[in-house]
Design an enzyme around this catalytic site. Structure first.
Site, short mmCIF file in Angstrom:
data_model
loop_
_atom_site.label_atom_id
_atom_site.label_comp_id
_atom_site.label_asym_id
_atom_site.label_seq_id
_atom_site.Cartn_x
_atom_site.Cartn_y
_atom_site.Cartn_z
N HIS A 264 0.76 -1.21 0.01
CA HIS A 264 -0.01 -0.05 0.06
C HIS A 264 0.86 1.43 0.04
O HIS A 264 0.68 2.17 -0.99
CB HIS A 264 -0.89 -0.14 1.25
CG HIS A 264 -1.91 1.33 1.36
ND1 HIS A 264 -3.26 1.10 0.95
CD2 HIS A 264 -1.54 2.37 1.86
CE1 HIS A 264 -3.88 2.19 1.39
NE2 HIS A 264 -2.84 2.95 1.86
N GLU A 265 1.74 1.46 1.07
CA GLU A 265 2.58 2.56 1.23
C GLU A 265 3.54 2.47 -0.37
O GLU A 265 3.76 3.65 -0.71
CB GLU A 265 3.34 2.53 2.34
CG GLU A 265 2.78 2.57 3.75
CD GLU A 265 1.62 3.47 3.79
OE1 GLU A 265 1.58 4.68 3.11
OE2 GLU A 265 0.51 3.20 4.53
N HIS A 268 1.73 4.36 -2.83
CA HIS A 268 1.95 6.17 -2.59
C HIS A 268 3.13 6.76 -3.19
O HIS A 268 3.45 7.75 -3.65
CB HIS A 268 1.61 6.25 -1.21
CG HIS A 268 0.12 6.24 -0.50
ND1 HIS A 268 -0.85 7.11 -1.17
CD2 HIS A 268 -0.36 5.45 0.41
CE1 HIS A 268 -1.91 6.69 -0.33
NE2 HIS A 268 -1.55 5.81 0.43
N GLU A 303 -4.74 7.80 -2.85
CA GLU A 303 -5.17 6.40 -2.47
C GLU A 303 -5.60 5.52 -3.37
O GLU A 303 -5.44 4.30 -3.38
CB GLU A 303 -6.72 6.82 -1.32
CG GLU A 303 -6.88 5.63 -0.45
CD GLU A 303 -5.81 5.36 0.54
OE1 GLU A 303 -4.95 6.33 0.73
OE2 GLU A 303 -5.67 4.44 1.23
ZN ZN Z 1 -3.17 5.05 1.81
#
Ligand code: ZN
Length: 511
Positions: A264-265, A268, A303
């Site tokens: 997830h990170e 980003h 996101e």
């Molecule tokens: Zn996030």
């Protein structure tokens, strides 16, 4: 020096100040000894005040006037024109907000976070209620100061997701809920039979880190411009595209949580590292409303990238068919007798849990809908803070058909309201929806994309995203970016199609 160059130099220094704030924040969450908290709080407050004073000053107004005259003939795709227009928009908006209101919210954040932590630990909503009432009141005043057409929530949404409104969200949520209901009805009972005992074994941190970093680099995360640290709550933060850091926390008993958190990170981080170098130190890599250095166009767009890499790539069957052997090499004992398919199924179980951060892809958006409904009601004044726990529990029953065991695992579970973030929850769902639109568009535009992904070649996907999303920084609004990249505005269709494709296969409808 031209007027634009003067404007650019002035905003470059503002971006430097924002990067300093980010760096102080990163340090506080990863390295700082606990005793440094009070001094650090003052340092952040000082630099934030300097940045804010600089931005809302009359000098900014004068530089904007001159720069606007210079770029007035340039087309809508000119980054120069976009920089000036966005700086003007944020300047106009922030000048409408009284300074004492901003500092009031900033001060309340410090106290409210402490009260929230204590309330959650003691399972005592009453300890947080007075600060929360004050936070709602200040946010209502903020909404009035910013201005809105229909709903005060619209004003707050502009800070996180420009162009989004309460009315649009209601429509989006209704469509999603209708599409998700039949999936949940099958997948939740079906998941009870899925084997997952191997997730609850001892997974040492060092191997988790090694595996996750291999994947992050395979996705394209450049460690020459990044690094991975440990923190209580995982996050990504950047100080220009050349220094983009991520963090994770390791849970020895449930390895996949850390792995997916790291994917997830990484999503980003790929966004930040992929911004056009020409936009560095400018308004198009600065969140001027929050005085935060960031290259992504909105919370929701950001996101969309974390969820695309975490879920659509990292939680897919082809991903585990390819990478499970490597995971097994890191954890030979823990994963004895487990194969890729079993791991894939365990990582995609669907459960009616009261906790948002533990939610799967099917139930996640229901958690968001509940929060948004409550935020709107609080802001309208149709729900009083004193009645919040009861409203929360009723909402969990309605959306998830379960009862939260207590307020700590109910209304007190999220930090957001104590930090003043009212209006940011919807961006998680907006991100899910955008992710599917981007992924579908990348597939259409890139023949052989699925074959490449199946053999672990992530360059074509990353290339499409860089070209159509990352490089633009904050140049376009979320709607503009979506339309340019996918040919459509925000649309729940591709996301529901993605969910159906995945969960109809895992938990087939009865013939
Ligand atoms: Zn996030």
């Amino acid at each position: 020096m031209t007027a634009y160059e003067e404007f650019q130099g002035y905003f470059a220094e503002l971006n430097d100040l924002c990067c300093v704030i980010n760096l102080l924040t990163w340090d506080a969450r990863t390295q700082m000894p606990p005793g440094g908290a009070a001094a650090r709080g003052r340092q952040v407050a000082t630099v934030t005040r300097l940045a804010n004073e600089r931005f809302v000053s009359d000098t900014t107004g004068r530089l904007l006037d001159a720069a606007e005259a210079e770029v007035s003939g340039e087309g809508p795709d000119s980054y120069r024109a976009r920089s000036v227009a966005q700086a003007r928009e944020a300047y106009t908006l922030l000048r409408r907000v009284p300074t004492e209101l901003m500092s009031g919210i900033a001060e309340l954040k410090m106290v409210a976070q402490q009260a929230w932590q204590e309330a959650r630990a003691a399972n005592d909503f009453g300890r947080f209620a007075p600060d929360l009432s004050r936070m709602v009141e200040l946010n209502r005043r903020l909404a009035e100061a910013i201005g809105y057409q229909e709903h005060p929530y619209d004003a707050l949404l502009q800070r996180y997701e420009p162009g989004m409104t309460a009315a649009r969200l209601r429509g989006l949520f209704a469509t999603l809920r209708e599409g998700i209901a039949p999936l949940l009805a099958r997948a939740a009972p079906g998941s009870e039979a899925v084997r997952a005992d191997f997730l609850d074994r001892d997974y040492p941190e060092e191997q988790q880190r090694a595996f996750a970093l291999e994947i992050a680099q395979a996705f394209g995360y450049d460690l020459n411009r990044g690094r991975l640290d440990r923190s209580a709550h995982p996050f990504e933060i950047s100080f220009t595209r050349d220094d983009v850091r991520i963090t994770t926390r390791y849970n020895r008993r449930y390895a996949p949580a850390a792995l997916f958190g790291l994917f997830h990170e990484t999503g980003h981080a790929l966004y930040e590292q992929g911004v056009d170098p020409a936009l560095a130190r400018g308004p198009l890599t600065t969140d001027l409303l929050d005085l935060y250095a960031v290259g992504g166009t909105s919370y929701g767009t950001h996101e969309s990238q974390s969820r695309l890499w975490e879920n659509m790539v990292g939680r897919s069957r082809p991903f585990w068919q390819l990478h499970f052997a490597a995971l097994q090499r890191h954890f030979p004992e823990q994963l004895t007798g487990v194969d890729a398919e079993a791991f894939y199924r365990a990582a995609n179980r669907v459960r009616r849990s009261p906790i948002r951060v533990e939610a799967d892809e099917v139930t996640y958006n229901l958690h968001i809908m509940l929060r948004v409904e409550i935020e709107m009601a609080l802001l309208e004044g149709s729900l009083a803070v004193a009645d919040l726990p009861a409203a929360w529990n009723a909402g969990v029953r309605e959306y998830l058909e379960i009862d939260p065991p207590d307020d700590s695992r109910g209304v007190l579970q999220d930090i957001h309201w104590s930090t003043g973030l009212i209006g940011s929850f919807p961006t998680y769902t907006v991100g899910n929806v955008m992710a599917a639109q981007f992924f579908a568009a990348a597939r259409r535009a890139t023949p052989g994309l699925d074959t490449a992904l199946a053999r672990g070649d992530y360059a074509p996907l990353r290339g499409w995203l860089t070209e159509n999303v990352y490089r633009h920084g904050r140049a376009y609004s979320p709607d503009e970016l979506l339309n340019r990249a996918t040919g459509a505005s925000l649309d729940a269709g591709p996301y529901l199609a993605y969910l159906r494709g995945k969960y109809d296969d895992l938990f087939p409808p009865q013939a």
